[in-house]
Design a protein around this motif. Structure first.
Motif, PDB file in Angstrom:
ATOM      1  N   VAL A  87       0.847  -1.203   0.000  1.00  0.00           N
ATOM      2  CA  VAL A  87       0.000   0.000   0.000  1.00  0.00           C
ATOM      3  C   VAL A  87       0.877   1.246   0.000  1.00  0.00           C
ATOM      4  CG1 VAL A  87      -1.693   1.356   1.298  1.00  0.00           C
ATOM      5  CG2 VAL A  87      -1.924  -1.149   1.144  1.00  0.00           C
ATOM      6  N   GLY A  88       0.694   2.081  -1.022  1.00  0.00           N
ATOM      7  CA  GLY A  88       1.393   3.358  -1.114  1.00  0.00           C
ATOM      8  C   GLY A  88       0.426   4.514  -0.902  1.00  0.00           C
ATOM      9  N   GLU A  89       0.879   5.709  -1.174  1.00  0.00           N
ATOM     10  CA  GLU A  89       0.080   6.910  -0.922  1.00  0.00           C
ATOM     11  C   GLU A  89      -1.250   6.888  -1.676  1.00  0.00           C
ATOM     12  OE1 GLU A  89       0.415   9.314   1.136  1.00  0.00           O
ATOM     13  OE2 GLU A  89       2.470   9.122   1.853  1.00  0.00           O
ATOM     14  N   TYR A  90      -1.200   6.531  -2.969  1.00  0.00           N
ATOM     15  CA  TYR A  90      -2.425   6.544  -3.758  1.00  0.00           C
ATOM     16  C   TYR A  90      -3.416   5.504  -3.248  1.00  0.00           C
ATOM     17  CZ  TYR A  90      -5.748   6.160  -7.555  1.00  0.00           C
ATOM     18  OH  TYR A  90      -6.926   6.119  -8.265  1.00  0.00           O
ATOM     19  N   THR A  91      -2.935   4.290  -3.016  1.00  0.00           N
ATOM     20  CA  THR A  91      -3.828   3.223  -2.558  1.00  0.00           C
ATOM     21  C   THR A  91      -4.415   3.551  -1.188  1.00  0.00           C
ATOM     22  OG1 THR A  91      -2.610   1.561  -3.827  1.00  0.00           O
ATOM     23  CG2 THR A  91      -3.975   0.761  -2.028  1.00  0.00           C
ATOM     24  N   ALA A  92      -3.609   4.090  -0.304  1.00  0.00           N
ATOM     25  CA  ALA A  92      -4.099   4.452   1.028  1.00  0.00           C
ATOM     26  C   ALA A  92      -5.199   5.502   0.930  1.00  0.00           C
ATOM     27  CB  ALA A  92      -2.950   4.973   1.891  1.00  0.00           C
ATOM     28  N   ALA A  93      -4.976   6.527   0.120  1.00  0.00           N
ATOM     29  CA  ALA A  93      -5.982   7.573  -0.030  1.00  0.00           C
ATOM     30  C   ALA A  93      -7.258   7.031  -0.681  1.00  0.00           C
ATOM     31  CB  ALA A  93      -5.417   8.722  -0.866  1.00  0.00           C
ATOM     32  N   SER A  94      -7.107   6.155  -1.650  1.00  0.00           N
ATOM     33  CA  SER A  94      -8.266   5.566  -2.319  1.00  0.00           C
ATOM     34  C   SER A  94      -9.090   4.730  -1.349  1.00  0.00           C
ATOM     35  CB  SER A  94      -7.824   4.708  -3.505  1.00  0.00           C
ATOM     36  OG  SER A  94      -7.286   5.504  -4.534  1.00  0.00           O
ATOM     37  N   SER A 143      -8.137  12.781  -1.096  1.00  0.00           N
ATOM     38  CA  SER A 143      -7.888  12.862  -2.532  1.00  0.00           C
ATOM     39  C   SER A 143      -6.679  12.007  -2.872  1.00  0.00           C
ATOM     40  CB  SER A 143      -7.648  14.305  -2.972  1.00  0.00           C
ATOM     41  OG  SER A 143      -6.470  14.811  -2.363  1.00  0.00           O
ATOM     42  N   ALA A 144      -6.622  11.554  -4.101  1.00  0.00           N
ATOM     43  CA  ALA A 144      -5.520  10.689  -4.541  1.00  0.00           C
ATOM     44  C   ALA A 144      -5.163  11.038  -5.977  1.00  0.00           C
ATOM     45  CB  ALA A 144      -5.919   9.223  -4.429  1.00  0.00           C
ATOM     46  N   VAL A 145      -3.891  10.938  -6.297  1.00  0.00           N
ATOM     47  CA  VAL A 145      -3.422  11.285  -7.641  1.00  0.00           C
ATOM     48  C   VAL A 145      -2.596  10.153  -8.204  1.00  0.00           C
ATOM     49  CG1 VAL A 145      -2.093  12.913  -9.042  1.00  0.00           C
ATOM     50  CG2 VAL A 145      -3.383  13.743  -7.063  1.00  0.00           C
ATOM     51  N   ASP A 146      -3.054   9.579  -9.319  1.00  0.00           N
ATOM     52  CA  ASP A 146      -2.229   8.645 -10.076  1.00  0.00           C
ATOM     53  C   ASP A 146      -1.953   9.262 -11.440  1.00  0.00           C
ATOM     54  OD1 ASP A 146      -4.589   8.379 -11.502  1.00  0.00           O
ATOM     55  OD2 ASP A 146      -4.766   6.204 -11.214  1.00  0.00           O
ATOM     56  N   THR A 147      -1.390   8.494 -12.356  1.00  0.00           N
ATOM     57  CA  THR A 147      -1.010   9.027 -13.666  1.00  0.00           C
ATOM     58  C   THR A 147      -2.207   9.600 -14.410  1.00  0.00           C
ATOM     59  OG1 THR A 147       0.798   7.425 -13.828  1.00  0.00           O
ATOM     60  CG2 THR A 147       0.055   8.447 -15.877  1.00  0.00           C
ATOM     61  N   ASN A 148      -3.343   8.900 -14.370  1.00  0.00           N
ATOM     62  CA  ASN A 148      -4.519   9.357 -15.104  1.00  0.00           C
ATOM     63  C   ASN A 148      -5.123  10.613 -14.493  1.00  0.00           C
ATOM     64  OD1 ASN A 148      -4.532   7.177 -17.016  1.00  0.00           O
ATOM     65  ND2 ASN A 148      -5.289   5.848 -15.397  1.00  0.00           N
ATOM     66  N   VAL A 149      -5.211  10.649 -13.180  1.00  0.00           N
ATOM     67  CA  VAL A 149      -5.746  11.833 -12.501  1.00  0.00           C
ATOM     68  C   VAL A 149      -4.849  13.034 -12.753  1.00  0.00           C
ATOM     69  CG1 VAL A 149      -6.201  12.863 -10.239  1.00  0.00           C
ATOM     70  CG2 VAL A 149      -6.968  10.522 -10.721  1.00  0.00           C
ATOM     71  N   ALA A 150      -3.539  12.841 -12.658  1.00  0.00           N
ATOM     72  CA  ALA A 150      -2.599  13.942 -12.886  1.00  0.00           C
ATOM     73  C   ALA A 150      -2.741  14.490 -14.306  1.00  0.00           C
ATOM     74  CB  ALA A 150      -1.165  13.474 -12.637  1.00  0.00           C
ATOM     75  N   ARG A 151      -2.939  13.605 -15.280  1.00  0.00           N
ATOM     76  CA  ARG A 151      -3.090  14.049 -16.666  1.00  0.00           C
ATOM     77  C   ARG A 151      -4.333  14.923 -16.835  1.00  0.00           C
ATOM     78  NH1 ARG A 151      -3.461   9.475 -18.700  1.00  0.00           N
ATOM     79  NH2 ARG A 151      -5.704   9.310 -19.024  1.00  0.00           N
ATOM     80  N   VAL A 152      -5.452  14.488 -16.281  1.00  0.00           N
ATOM     81  CA  VAL A 152      -6.692  15.252 -16.401  1.00  0.00           C
ATOM     82  C   VAL A 152      -6.549  16.627 -15.750  1.00  0.00           C
ATOM     83  CG1 VAL A 152      -9.117  15.375 -15.707  1.00  0.00           C
ATOM     84  CG2 VAL A 152      -8.170  13.214 -16.539  1.00  0.00           C
ATOM     85  N   LEU A 153      -6.032  16.665 -14.545  1.00  0.00           N
ATOM     86  CA  LEU A 153      -5.907  17.935 -13.831  1.00  0.00           C
ATOM     87  C   LEU A 153      -4.901  18.859 -14.502  1.00  0.00           C
ATOM     88  CD1 LEU A 153      -5.960  16.752 -10.093  1.00  0.00           C
ATOM     89  CD2 LEU A 153      -7.847  17.663 -11.462  1.00  0.00           C
ATOM     90  N   ALA A 154      -3.781  18.307 -14.968  1.00  0.00           N
ATOM     91  CA  ALA A 154      -2.767  19.136 -15.614  1.00  0.00           C
ATOM     92  C   ALA A 154      -3.305  19.765 -16.889  1.00  0.00           C
ATOM     93  CB  ALA A 154      -1.523  18.303 -15.909  1.00  0.00           C
TER      94      ALA A 154
END
Length: 219
Positions: free
Chosen positions: A121-128, A139-150
């Motif tokens: 479990v890392g930061e993203y999984t813990a937040a999810s 809130s959690a940020v992975d590659t897909n979330v970061a792309r949408v927000l950026a």
């Protein structure tokens, strides 16, 4: 879209999700247990929802609790998740299950620090898990979330580890609806704001999106 228009972004995204989201994914079922949600989040690491759907139902039916996972032979767990690749997840499931039994009576903890102590479990999984299993404001940020927000907010960084991305996600996350918000971001990134050839023509943010403005100029 600009950061100061965050409320409008969230409202529009949630409206899109209500109509277009993948509400039938089994781990999003309101009756899914917290352990089943944890299992789903571990399966989804570096793996598409479509792949996970192929093994998830049978896996959680056979191994619905940490005790059931730990009681199973390691080879049986490995065979059950083999279609997902990353066989190291066998160790994730078994070691995390052992930790749950030893430290939390088999329950999935509801604190970030305790979740991060679980193997795999890392930061993203813990937040999810906090958002989806415990309905916490996280809130959690992975590659897909970061792309949408950026793209939507014209950020120079689209790296999921970027403090800027996590800060933006934290500020946007709507209290009481973080569960839906995270699912909406993931589904929007999979269906519309894809890594390659995004479907900008059907995007509700097309007129304001920084990425679409630059894309149109380049063309």
């Amino acid at each position: 879209m600009r950061v100061e228009d965050g409320d409008e972004f969230v409202e529009t995204l949630l409206e899109w999700y209500a109509e277009n989201g993948r509400h039938d994914l089994p781990w999003r079922d309101p009756d899914a247990s917290r352990f089943e949600i944890l299992i789903a989040e571990l399966m989804l690491q570096q793996t598409s929802a479509e792949q996970v759907t192929g093994v998830y139902d049978e896996f959680v039916e056979q191994y619905p609790t940490a005790g059931a996972v730990l009681a199973a032979a390691e080879t049986d767990i490995g065979e059950a998740i083999e279609p997902l690749g990353l066989r190291k997840r066998t160790e994730y499931f078994r070691r995390a299950s052992a930790q749950l039994l030893a430290r939390h009576d088999g329950r999935v903890p509801d604190s970030r620090s305790e979740l991060l102590d679980l193997h795999g479990v890392g930061e993203y999984t813990a937040a999810s898990v906090l958002a989806h299993a415990h309905e916490r404001d996280a809130s959690a940020v992975d590659t897909n979330v970061a792309r949408v927000l950026a793209r939507a907010f014209g950020s120079e960084s689209a790296e999921p580890e970027s403090p800027e991305m996590w800060d933006l996600s934290d500020r946007l996350a709507p209290s009481g609806r973080c569960d839906d918000f995270l699912h909406a971001l993931i589904d929007f990134g999979a269906a519309v704001c894809t890594a390659r050839d995004p479907n900008c023509e059907s995007c509700p943010f097309e007129a304001a999106c920084e990425y679409e403005t630059e894309r149109s100029t380049d063309e």
